[in-house]
Each structure stands twice: as structure tokens, then as C-alpha cells.
Design a protein around this motif. Sequence first.
Motif, mmCIF file in Angstrom:
data_model
loop_
_atom_site.group_PDB
_atom_site.id
_atom_site.type_symbol
_atom_site.label_atom_id
_atom_site.label_comp_id
_atom_site.label_asym_id
_atom_site.label_seq_id
_atom_site.Cartn_x
_atom_site.Cartn_y
_atom_site.Cartn_z
ATOM 1 N N MET A 1 3.390 64.408 73.268
ATOM 2 C CA MET A 1 4.059 64.455 74.388
ATOM 3 C C MET A 1 4.157 65.905 74.844
ATOM 4 N N ARG A 2 3.448 66.235 76.079
ATOM 5 C CA ARG A 2 3.232 67.721 76.538
ATOM 6 C C ARG A 2 4.653 68.334 76.344
ATOM 7 N N VAL A 3 5.788 67.782 76.721
ATOM 8 C CA VAL A 3 7.077 68.455 76.752
ATOM 9 C C VAL A 3 7.444 68.996 75.572
ATOM 10 N N MET A 4 7.253 68.211 74.519
ATOM 11 C CA MET A 4 7.652 68.461 73.114
ATOM 12 C C MET A 4 6.544 69.807 72.472
ATOM 13 N N GLU A 5 5.424 69.462 72.925
ATOM 14 C CA GLU A 5 4.304 70.512 72.480
ATOM 15 C C GLU A 5 4.710 71.961 72.809
ATOM 16 N N SER A 6 5.146 71.848 74.449
ATOM 17 C CA SER A 6 5.527 73.218 75.137
ATOM 18 C C SER A 6 6.514 73.843 74.187
ATOM 19 N N LEU A 7 7.846 72.994 74.009
ATOM 20 C CA LEU A 7 8.741 73.541 73.244
ATOM 21 C C LEU A 7 8.616 74.079 72.080
ATOM 22 N N ALA A 8 7.877 73.284 71.258
ATOM 23 C CA ALA A 8 7.536 73.695 69.884
ATOM 24 C C ALA A 8 6.514 75.332 69.977
ATOM 25 N N GLU A 9 6.046 75.298 71.000
ATOM 26 C CA GLU A 9 5.036 76.618 71.129
ATOM 27 C C GLU A 9 6.104 77.718 71.528
ATOM 28 N N GLN A 10 7.018 77.441 72.039
ATOM 29 C CA GLN A 10 8.016 78.273 72.281
ATOM 30 C C GLN A 10 9.279 78.649 71.131
ATOM 31 N N GLY A 11 9.011 78.195 70.054
ATOM 32 C CA GLY A 11 9.868 78.210 68.935
ATOM 33 C C GLY A 11 10.826 77.533 68.706
ATOM 34 N N VAL A 12 10.939 76.336 69.618
ATOM 35 C CA VAL A 12 12.042 75.186 69.715
ATOM 36 C C VAL A 12 11.573 73.931 68.694
ATOM 37 N N THR A 13 12.442 73.491 67.891
ATOM 38 C CA THR A 13 12.660 72.498 67.034
ATOM 39 C C THR A 13 13.176 71.397 67.806
ATOM 40 N N VAL A 14 12.563 70.219 67.878
ATOM 41 C CA VAL A 14 12.949 69.126 68.974
ATOM 42 C C VAL A 14 12.951 67.744 68.068
ATOM 43 N N LEU A 15 13.876 67.212 68.097
ATOM 44 C CA LEU A 15 14.090 65.921 67.203
ATOM 45 C C LEU A 15 14.549 64.706 68.173
ATOM 46 N N PHE A 16 14.147 63.464 68.145
ATOM 47 C CA PHE A 16 14.534 62.298 68.599
ATOM 48 C C PHE A 16 15.010 61.555 67.707
ATOM 49 N N LYS A 17 16.120 60.757 68.052
ATOM 50 C CA LYS A 17 16.446 59.580 67.088
ATOM 51 C C LYS A 17 16.935 58.267 67.487
ATOM 52 N N ALA A 18 16.638 57.350 67.187
ATOM 53 C CA ALA A 18 17.056 56.108 67.611
ATOM 54 C C ALA A 18 17.980 55.487 66.564
ATOM 55 N N ASP A 19 19.386 55.319 66.846
ATOM 56 C CA ASP A 19 20.195 54.861 65.898
ATOM 57 C C ASP A 19 20.482 53.326 66.018
ATOM 58 N N ALA A 20 20.100 52.652 65.046
ATOM 59 C CA ALA A 20 20.088 50.915 64.912
ATOM 60 C C ALA A 20 21.510 50.625 65.075
ATOM 61 N N GLU A 21 22.516 51.188 64.492
ATOM 62 C CA GLU A 21 24.019 50.787 64.473
ATOM 63 C C GLU A 21 24.528 50.972 66.164
ATOM 64 N N ARG A 22 24.093 52.216 66.698
ATOM 65 C CA ARG A 22 24.694 52.492 67.987
ATOM 66 C C ARG A 22 24.035 51.445 68.929
ATOM 67 N N MET A 23 22.696 51.061 68.679
ATOM 68 C CA MET A 23 21.676 50.275 69.429
ATOM 69 C C MET A 23 22.530 48.733 69.510
ATOM 70 N N ARG A 24 22.868 48.139 68.537
ATOM 71 C CA ARG A 24 23.780 46.956 68.101
ATOM 72 C C ARG A 24 25.008 47.044 68.907
ATOM 73 N N GLU A 25 25.490 48.188 68.816
ATOM 74 C CA GLU A 25 26.813 48.154 69.424
ATOM 75 C C GLU A 25 26.702 48.380 71.012
ATOM 76 N N GLY A 26 25.363 48.715 71.527
ATOM 77 C CA GLY A 26 25.461 49.099 72.902
ATOM 78 C C GLY A 26 25.648 50.432 73.406
ATOM 79 N N VAL A 27 25.848 51.522 72.401
ATOM 80 C CA VAL A 27 26.501 52.455 72.657
ATOM 81 C C VAL A 27 25.529 53.857 72.642
ATOM 82 N N ARG A 28 24.642 54.284 73.706
ATOM 83 C CA ARG A 28 23.775 55.428 73.716
ATOM 84 C C ARG A 28 23.119 55.490 72.549
ATOM 85 N N PRO A 29 22.267 54.593 71.979
ATOM 86 C CA PRO A 29 21.592 54.668 70.946
ATOM 87 C C PRO A 29 20.448 56.029 70.617
ATOM 88 N N TRP A 30 20.278 56.454 71.734
ATOM 89 C CA TRP A 30 19.038 57.645 71.525
ATOM 90 C C TRP A 30 19.783 59.074 71.526
#
Length: 75
Positions: free
Chosen positions: A1-30
Motif C-alpha cells: 500500500m502506497r500510503v504505508m510505504e510513504s509513512l515508513a520512508e518518513q520514519g513512521v512505524t505503522v500497524l494495522f490489527k484486526a481483533d477477532a474478539e471485538r469483531m465477534r462483539e461488533g465493536v470497532r475491530p480494526w
Amino acid sequence: MRVMESLAEQGVTVLFKADAERMREGVRPWSFVASGSPFHEDLLVRTDAASVEACLEAGLPRLRAFGLVIPETSA
């Protein structure tokens, strides 16, 4: 993804997470976390949302406010 590459090039660490428990509960899983070291020591942006797109919609303006250059995303 171009956005993530751009951020990394600028010294930023990026993390996306999908939380299975929150997904089952229907509460903002990402989660999106961006932190900046060594160039942006004070940078920490975290967003929890219903989708990856919603995370980016909330998080990218905050990163731009820190002065980061971020390419436009396509919807």
C-alpha cells in the motif's frame, strides 16, 4: 500500500490489527497505530474503527497535522 510505504520512508512505524474478539462483539475491530521514531519522537496516532478505510479516514488527517506527506488514497 502506497500510503504505508510513504509513512515508513518518513520514519513512521505503522500497524494495522484486526481483533477477532471485538469483531465477534461488533465493536470497532480494526486498529491503526502509527508511531514515529527516531524522526518523529512525539508522534503517536491510534484509531479504532469498524474498517481499515475508517481507520485511515480518521488517522491520516492527524498524521498530516504532524507535517507528514501522505499520498491521497483512492476510494
